[in-house]
Design a protein around this motif. Structure first.
Motif, PDB file in Angstrom:
ATOM      1  N   THR A 138     -27.657  63.515  66.302  1.00 56.68           N
ATOM      2  CA  THR A 138     -28.697  64.021  65.391  1.00 56.68           C
ATOM      3  C   THR A 138     -29.321  65.278  65.968  1.00 56.68           C
ATOM      4  O   THR A 138     -29.636  66.210  65.244  1.00 56.68           O
ATOM      5  CB  THR A 138     -29.805  62.971  65.168  1.00 56.68           C
ATOM      6  N   GLU A 139     -29.455  65.286  67.276  1.00 53.78           N
ATOM      7  CA  GLU A 139     -30.026  66.462  67.913  1.00 53.78           C
ATOM      8  C   GLU A 139     -29.180  67.699  67.626  1.00 53.78           C
ATOM      9  O   GLU A 139     -29.689  68.760  67.287  1.00 53.78           O
ATOM     10  CB  GLU A 139     -30.107  66.206  69.413  1.00 53.78           C
ATOM     11  N   LEU A 147     -29.761  68.751  64.178  1.00 56.27           N
ATOM     12  CA  LEU A 147     -31.091  69.300  63.954  1.00 56.27           C
ATOM     13  C   LEU A 147     -31.227  70.709  64.495  1.00 56.27           C
ATOM     14  O   LEU A 147     -32.041  71.500  64.045  1.00 56.27           O
ATOM     15  CB  LEU A 147     -32.139  68.401  64.589  1.00 56.27           C
ATOM     16  N   GLN A 148     -30.405  71.001  65.484  1.00 61.62           N
ATOM     17  CA  GLN A 148     -30.459  72.354  66.032  1.00 61.62           C
ATOM     18  C   GLN A 148     -30.111  73.403  64.991  1.00 61.62           C
ATOM     19  O   GLN A 148     -30.452  74.554  65.117  1.00 61.62           O
ATOM     20  CB  GLN A 148     -29.491  72.470  67.209  1.00 61.62           C
ATOM     21  N   LYS A 181     -27.580  70.646  80.013  1.00 58.89           N
ATOM     22  CA  LYS A 181     -28.920  70.402  79.476  1.00 58.89           C
ATOM     23  C   LYS A 181     -29.941  70.737  80.554  1.00 58.89           C
ATOM     24  O   LYS A 181     -29.788  70.307  81.694  1.00 58.89           O
ATOM     25  CB  LYS A 181     -29.065  68.927  79.084  1.00 58.89           C
ATOM     26  N   HIS A 205     -35.323  68.756  79.712  1.00 63.27           N
ATOM     27  CA  HIS A 205     -34.878  67.782  78.719  1.00 63.27           C
ATOM     28  C   HIS A 205     -35.134  66.369  79.231  1.00 63.27           C
ATOM     29  O   HIS A 205     -35.665  65.504  78.545  1.00 63.27           O
ATOM     30  CB  HIS A 205     -33.398  68.010  78.435  1.00 63.27           C
ATOM     31  N   LEU A 220     -34.957  76.146  72.884  1.00 66.82           N
ATOM     32  CA  LEU A 220     -34.150  75.372  71.933  1.00 66.82           C
ATOM     33  C   LEU A 220     -34.321  73.867  72.169  1.00 66.82           C
ATOM     34  O   LEU A 220     -34.420  73.084  71.230  1.00 66.82           O
ATOM     35  CB  LEU A 220     -32.681  75.789  72.063  1.00 66.82           C
ATOM     36  N   HIS A 249     -37.529  72.891  70.656  1.00 69.78           N
ATOM     37  CA  HIS A 249     -37.379  72.888  69.200  1.00 69.78           C
ATOM     38  C   HIS A 249     -36.693  71.599  68.741  1.00 69.78           C
ATOM     39  O   HIS A 249     -37.130  70.952  67.784  1.00 69.78           O
ATOM     40  CB  HIS A 249     -36.567  74.115  68.786  1.00 69.78           C
ATOM     41  N   ALA A 250     -35.630  71.218  69.459  1.00 67.86           N
ATOM     42  CA  ALA A 250     -34.907  69.995  69.097  1.00 67.86           C
ATOM     43  C   ALA A 250     -35.798  68.766  69.258  1.00 67.86           C
ATOM     44  O   ALA A 250     -35.769  67.856  68.430  1.00 67.86           O
ATOM     45  CB  ALA A 250     -33.655  69.868  69.957  1.00 67.86           C
ATOM     46  N   ASN A 274     -36.704  66.122  66.485  1.00 69.00           N
ATOM     47  CA  ASN A 274     -36.219  64.761  66.717  1.00 69.00           C
ATOM     48  C   ASN A 274     -37.325  63.736  66.730  1.00 69.00           C
ATOM     49  O   ASN A 274     -37.125  62.596  66.347  1.00 69.00           O
ATOM     50  CB  ASN A 274     -35.501  64.700  68.072  1.00 69.00           C
TER      51      ASN A 274
END
Lengths: 445, 557
Positions: A71-72, A75-76, B467, B471, B518, B521-522, B526
């Motif tokens: 989903t991530e 969503l990006q 990542k 994160h 980013l 943002h995610a 989420n």
């Protein structure tokens, strides 16, 4: 495994247990083992088991995370949204404190300026051959015998550089440090005082071009007061033009919103607004746009003081902003449909409506409330006593509403035209019913 | 929590408070950037601000005042600005002054100004807390490209001011947590806390859930700023450098004058806003669509035959012009990116970078790096990419008994790479040494194995496996697992430890990256229940990061 390794160091990765080769993935390891070490079946089986178990365990553990990861990733894909207007954050005003500090300081300055102006007023009334003497009576001149240098430029006084006195405060300076206030300007500075005493003609005889010698300090005080006054009285041409420009822009705003509303209503097939009304609104907006354009052209051609390079920038900037405004807000109005297109849109809506709603018109009429204060509820048809005369209230109402419609249309208030017209229809219908009832009554009689 | 919206709201307030009339806006160097990050000049013009002036440059034509203009003054409350403004008020060139400070101003300074306002031209004095650069709705920067070398003398103070402004503009009074291992984080947390307590009237917000301010140190993650990037914004910054939303393209061959500097602002450019986080392949597709859309429009413009055509042309021309400017801009930028990709073999480089950072396989990684560095195979590799590869290898395997950093350095020398670039390898290792030692543990290995199986399932893109550390920190935070001894809190009084905060401001001393932006943002998308904002002393690409590292290491030793 470690003690078997020839360098006796720790290796990591997907190592083959027989030849220590790093195969970098479980798939590779498996196929490598099947190919090269197939004779060692039991080991193969155990490796298969191990890999399978580990894979199962890790994958299971991972499943949830994998879901969120997926989903991530999706969503990006969503970019950044435009930031909607929001209320400003915390602020703190220091204006109160600033004013208090300023007031304390300025009280002194204001009283000094006022004293100067009263003196100036008196000086301006002095006339005649003994002027210099009488000026000295009014303002005591500083004794120059002990002053050897000009206080402002520190040049020493001598035969060529003589001492001069400020006529307002009596202080000493040299000729080049003196300022000269023309009588004409001096008159305007004290003008309010004169109008109070009504003795303006007392100094009318003064020769033009005469000046008063002042020191820098007094000149500065008078000057700033004078400028403040001028600002209140004189507005440059550019300001007047600009005010007109802004007024038109402000007046246009409701028209633009209305146009948008009318357009949307029409394109969805509603009958609320008439095509020619929308067209006339559109053309009136276009006219205003032309006026805006013309004013901004005039602003750019206002003659300039060459000492003000900023003013040129300002004029250009206003012109640019206006054309930008016209382009972005006025020229982009959606184009109206032609009469035939409109007819088609309405037909489409009608066919849609037939299937969905049964009696749309009755409820629509009931809802109407007009700003003129007239509302259909006031006339219940049953109670109206039939009468045929010019004073028939219904006929009067009809005439009044027609008049309103005319007025509203000429004022470009199309929303009201629409609701008024519905009212008119209603009235007409009521009138017809009334006539019919009247006829029936007659027949019955 | 939207920093762009916050700054816009302040500017709108500033412009509207002074009532209608022609206006000039006087700013200093930094406040000019603050305003230009959120509004274009033509937008400001629509708000009646027709002239802009820099207070530190504008004294040349001193007598040329325009008394009928209203003057909005928007300055940082520095000594220099107070002096310049006092001078201006003594001889005012404009009719009325509305003075706004971007941060808390000392009463003594206001007094000085009041004493100089002899002509009573000042109508308003106010603090509007926009002392930071709003880059995206969830991202801000303080514009301090190097902060460690002058930490004590300047950066610490500036960072405190920036954070205070962020908190006030978003109306947040936070709990502060910080990375314990970093002395700078502790200092910053303390100073912010002191100021919040001192100005308690300003910070008296009614908030049901106390927000969190988490202060981190770049040194906990030196890897992220070194990687090649593949999403639009990050990639443009890495390869072309974004400076206050502006990209300098003047070095591109055969560039037209209009495009020598382009503005990339998500607020004003819908294409950019939509594509900002997409990866390079997808952008290529979208650019193609944009081109086709443009061409179809252009074609419809070619046949201007009837009156109706002409009318339609005139009516759509402004939009058309705007569109064509936009198309030209993005085509140029993407074209330049793609030519750099192929010229410097960035795909190969990036693949190895990503493998090193997200998998553990010393021998094969060493081999891949060696292969890339080999002069015979790879003439086109950029010096900086070569050095970065060795740095990444070093960061990962410096404690590995078999590591060959020395051998790789020799390979670099064979490529005639300048000494100062090679010198940044030990610099980065030193820069982060304090932090990486403990990271290298068993937990890491498990995570890497997990990542590996993800790869098997084909979810991961080879070029975006990595990542950032942030994160993991934020994930722990959301699960309530963030450790009290690693990220202690300053204010001990409140006991809502277990409460999951709704608003989180993450600040990184030493700069953030667009990759981390980013990530934030995610997270925002989420976990809709939690709002995240990210900030840093600056926004780094690998080049600026290496400069900051060299600067830091030089001072510290």
């Amino acid at each position: 495994m470690a003690e078997w390794s020839p360098e006796s160091q720790i290796q990591e990765g997907f190592l083959c247990p027989v030849c220590y080769k790093d195969l970098r993935s479980p798939g590779n390891l498996l196929s490598h083992f099947v190919e090269l070490h197939s004779e060692e079946q039991d080991l193969l089986k155990s490796i298969k088991d191990l890999v399978g178990k580990a894979k199962k365990k890790i994958l299971k553990l991972d499943e949830n995370e994998l879901e969120s990861f997926k989903t991530e990733m999706s969503l990006q894909k969503i970019g950044i949204e435009y930031s909607e207007p929001q209320a400003p954050g915390q602020t703190r005003s220091m204006t109160e404190y600033f004013r208090n500090v300023r007031r304390e300081r300025l009280d002194h300055r204001t009283s000094e300026t006022n004293r100067l102006i009263i003196r100036l007023d008196k000086l301006l009334r002095i006339d005649g051959p003994d002027r210099k003497l009488r000026e000295q009576e009014l303002v005591v001149w500083l004794d120059g015998s002990t002053v050897s240098r000009c206080p402002s430029c520190t040049a020493s006084f001598n035969i060529t550089r003589r001492q001069h006195h400020c006529r307002l405060c009596g202080s000493i300076m040299c000729n080049s440090c003196s300022y000269f206030l023309p009588y004409e300007i001096a008159k305007t500075i004290v003008a309010p005082v004169y109008s109070d005493t009504n003795k303006a003609n007392a100094i009318a005889s003064k020769a033009e071009g005469d000046t008063l010698r002042l020191c820098a300090h007094c000149m500065n005080m008078l000057d700033s007061r004078n400028q403040a006054q001028m600002l209140q009285v004189n507005q440059p041409v550019i300001c007047q033009l600009y005010m007109r420009l802004q007024k038109i822009k402000n007046d246009l705003q409701p028209s633009l919103e209305l146009y948008d509303k009318m357009y949307n209503s029409m394109m969805s097939g509603e009958q609320t607004f008439r095509l020619q009304d929308v067209q006339s609104l559109r053309s009136s907006i276009a006219q205003q746009a032309e006026i805006l354009d013309a004013i901004s052209k005039r602003i750019i051609s206002v003659p300039l003081n060459p000492e003000q390079p900023k003013a040129i920038l300002l004029q250009n900037s206003i012109r640019r902003a206006t054309t930008q405004y016209i382009k972005e807000y006025l020229l982009v109005l959606p184009i109206l449909p032609s009469a035939e297109e409109l007819y088609r849109i309405r037909q489409e809506r009608l066919t849609r409506n037939v299937s969905t709603s049964t009696h749309p018109t009755v409820s629509a009429v009931k809802k109407i409330a007009v700003t003129t204060g007239w509302s259909p509820d006031n006339l219940s048809i049953e109670n109206v006593i039939p009468e045929i005369s010019d004073e028939d209230p219904l006929m009067q109402q009809i005439a009044i509403v027609r008049n309103y419609i005319k007025q509203a249309r000429s004022a470009n208030r199309f929303e009201e035209v629409a609701s008024l017209e519905e009212n008119l229809e209603f009235l007409k219908k009521a009138y017809r019913e009334q006539q019919l009832a009247f006829k029936n009554d007659k027949v019955a009689v | 929590m939207n920093v762009i919206g916050a700054v816009k709201a302040y500017i709108t307030k500033m412009v509207e408070e002074s009532e209608p009339g022609m206006k000039i806006l006087v700013m200093d160097k930094e406040t000019t950037s603050v305003v230009s990050m959120v509004f274009s000049q033509s937008e400001i013009q629509q708000k009646e601000v027709f002239l802009l002036e820099r207070i530190d440059l504008g004294s040349k034509n001193f007598n040329s005042g325009l008394r009928y203009l209203k003057c909005l003054v928007f300055l940082r409350p520095t000594q220099q600005n107070i002096d310049l403004l006092s001078k201006e008020l003594r001889n005012p060139r404009y009719g009325a002054y509305y003075i706004y400070f971007s941060n808390i101003v000392a009463k003594a300074d206001v007094k000085v100004l009041a004493e100089n306002d002899e002509q009573e031209v000042v109508k308003e004095v106010r603090e509007l807390y926009m002392d930071y650069l709003a880059v995206n709705p969830h991202l801000f920067s303080l514009g301090l490209p190097t902060c460690m070398s002058n930490w004590k003398s300047y950066s610490l103070q500036r960072t405190v001011q920036g954070l205070i402004a962020v908190l006030l503009s978003l109306k947040k009074c936070p709990i502060i947590r910080f990375q314990k291992r970093s002395r700078e984080c502790h200092e910053l947390a303390q100073r912010v806390e002191e100021l919040v307590n001192k100005e308690s009237t300003l910070f008296a917000f009614s908030q049901s859930n106390q927000p969190l301010l988490l202060i981190l140190d770049r040194r906990c993650d030196p890897v992220t700023p070194l990687l090649n990037q593949w999403t639009y914004q990050a990639m443009v910054h890495e390869l072309l450098t974004i400076n206050n939303n502006r990209v300098n393209l003047s070095k591109v061959k055969g560039i037209s004058k209009d495009l020598a500097e382009v503005v990339l602002s998500a607020e004003q450019d819908p294409f950019y806003a939509k594509n900002i986080f997409l990866n390079f392949g997808e952008i290529g597709q979208n650019i193609k669509e944009l081109m086709e859309h443009f061409q179809s429009k252009a074609k419809s413009h070619q046949k201007v035959e009837s009156i109706a055509d002409m009318k339609a042309f005139v009516e759509t021309y402004p939009q058309f012009k705007k569109l064509s400017g936009n198309v030209a801009k993005h085509v140029t930028v993407v074209g330049e990116l793609s030519s750099m990709l192929s010229e410097y073999e960035l795909l190969d480089v990036s693949e190895v970078e990503q493998e090193i950072t997200s998998q553990t396989d010393h021998s094969s990684h060493l081999q891949s790096v060696r292969k890339l560095l080999n002069v015979a195979n790879n003439k086109k590799l950029r010096d900086i990419d070569a050095v970065k590869l060795v740095i990444l290898y070093g960061l990962k395997y410096q404690s590995h008994s078999n590591n060959d950093i020395v051998g790789l350095k020799k390979l670099l020398m064979k490529r005639n790479i300048p000494e100062h670039l090679i010198a940044s390898i030990p610099s980065v290792l030193k820069y982060s040494s304090h932090y990486t030692q403990q990271n290298d543990n068993v937990v890491d290995a498990v995570k890497i194995t997990k990542r590996f199986f993800k790869g098997l399932n084909g979810v991961d893109n080879v070029y975006t496996q990595h990542k950032p550390v942030i994160h993991e920190i934020l994930e722990d935070l959301l699960k309530g697992r963030i450790k009290e001894d690693v990220y202690p809190r300053l204010n001990n009084l409140s006991n809502q430890l277990n409460n999951r905060p709704q608003d989180v401001i993450v600040f990184m001393i030493g700069g953030v990256t667009y990759e981390e932006s980013l990530t934030i943002h995610a997270f925002n998308k989420n976990y809709p229940g939690t709002n995240f904002v990210l900030g840093g002393t600056t926004i780094h690409n690998s080049k600026s990061f290496l400069e900051e590292v060299n600067d830091t290491v030089r001072i510290k030793l």
